[in-house]
Design an enzyme around this catalytic site. Structure first.
Site: not given
Length: 244
Positions: A93, A117, A189, A192, A215, A224
């Site tokens: 990110r 995150k 993004h 990404r 994730h 994806y």
């Protein structure tokens, strides 16, 4: 209440769903607090929002983008090339990339450690192109930029020697896309998305891609796979004699 829901038909599904959720929450609160005899919205459900597939660049577009990253005769151009190679080469990110410290990069081991995150860290492999671009930046770019500031461990610095911001990184990408002649919206993004899509198109396991992207759930990564299946359908429709 059903008539009100129907009146939102002119809005996008996502906007209509947000409004309905707000209205339902208000009516539920009013009923619980005794402000209304009943909740007229209790049986109303927002329509399912269509799943939005991420927009991935083709490999040719990414290659052109990286070739137009910046003037390698300038320290800023060397930095910009390193940043974009890192974004596409690792799928990080933008916040993770600009948050990297110099010590987070192990060029000998070809790895980086990013903080994602929830302050969760993960180690990522560093490809040869990204490693070479970062090595060049550390030798030919960052020392010059660092002398302009007060000292910071951050890897990517702006022209004043301060940590590069997300907004500045976005501007770097946007200008590179313009120079490469790539139309449409291109964001950090996008790289990404492209990283994940290209891995899956070339046979990578979805759970490996999940780990690389950071994730928490494989369900997030599986969007994806829809992109790659859609691509396969297009190729099949065009190439197979009975595919149309």
């Amino acid at each position: 209440m059903a008539d009100f829901a129907a009146s939102l038909g002119a809005l996008s599904p996502a906007s209509a769903a947000r409004i309905l959720v707000s209205v339902r929450t208000f009516h539920r609160f009013a009923a619980l607090e005794g402000m209304a005899a009943q909740d007229p919205a209790r049986h109303v459900r927002p329509a399912a929002v269509p799943q939005r597939l991420p927009k991935a660049l083709t490999y040719e577009q990414v290659s052109s983008l990286l070739d137009h990253a910046g003037d390698l005769a300038t320290v800023e151009g060397v930095r910009d090339r390193a940043l974009l190679e890192l974004l596409y080469g690792t799928g990080t990110r933008i916040s993770e990339a600009v948050g990297l410290d110099v010590d987070d990069v192990d060029l000998a081991g070809l790895t980086i450690v990013v903080t994602g995150k929830g302050s969760k860290q993960r180690m990522l492999p560093l490809g040869g192109f990204a490693a070479d671009a970062i090595q060049s930046y550390l030798v030919r770019g960052r020392p010059d930029l660092a002398t302009r500031g007060k000292g910071t461990p951050r890897l990517f610095l702006n022209s004043l020697g301060r940590p590069l911001s997300r907004q500045s990184a976005y501007g770097i990408l946007r200008r590179a896309a313009d120079r490469a002649g790539i139309s449409g919206h291109v964001s950090p993004h996008s790289l990404r998305h492209s990283f994940a899509t290209h891995l899956l198109q070339n046979g990578a396991d979805v759970r490996v891609v999940q780990e690389l992207l950071g994730h928490a759930s494989v369900t997030t990564t599986q969007i994806y796979t829809l992109v790659t299946v859609d691509t396969l359908r297009q190729v099949y429709a065009v190439s197979h004699p009975r595919g149309r």
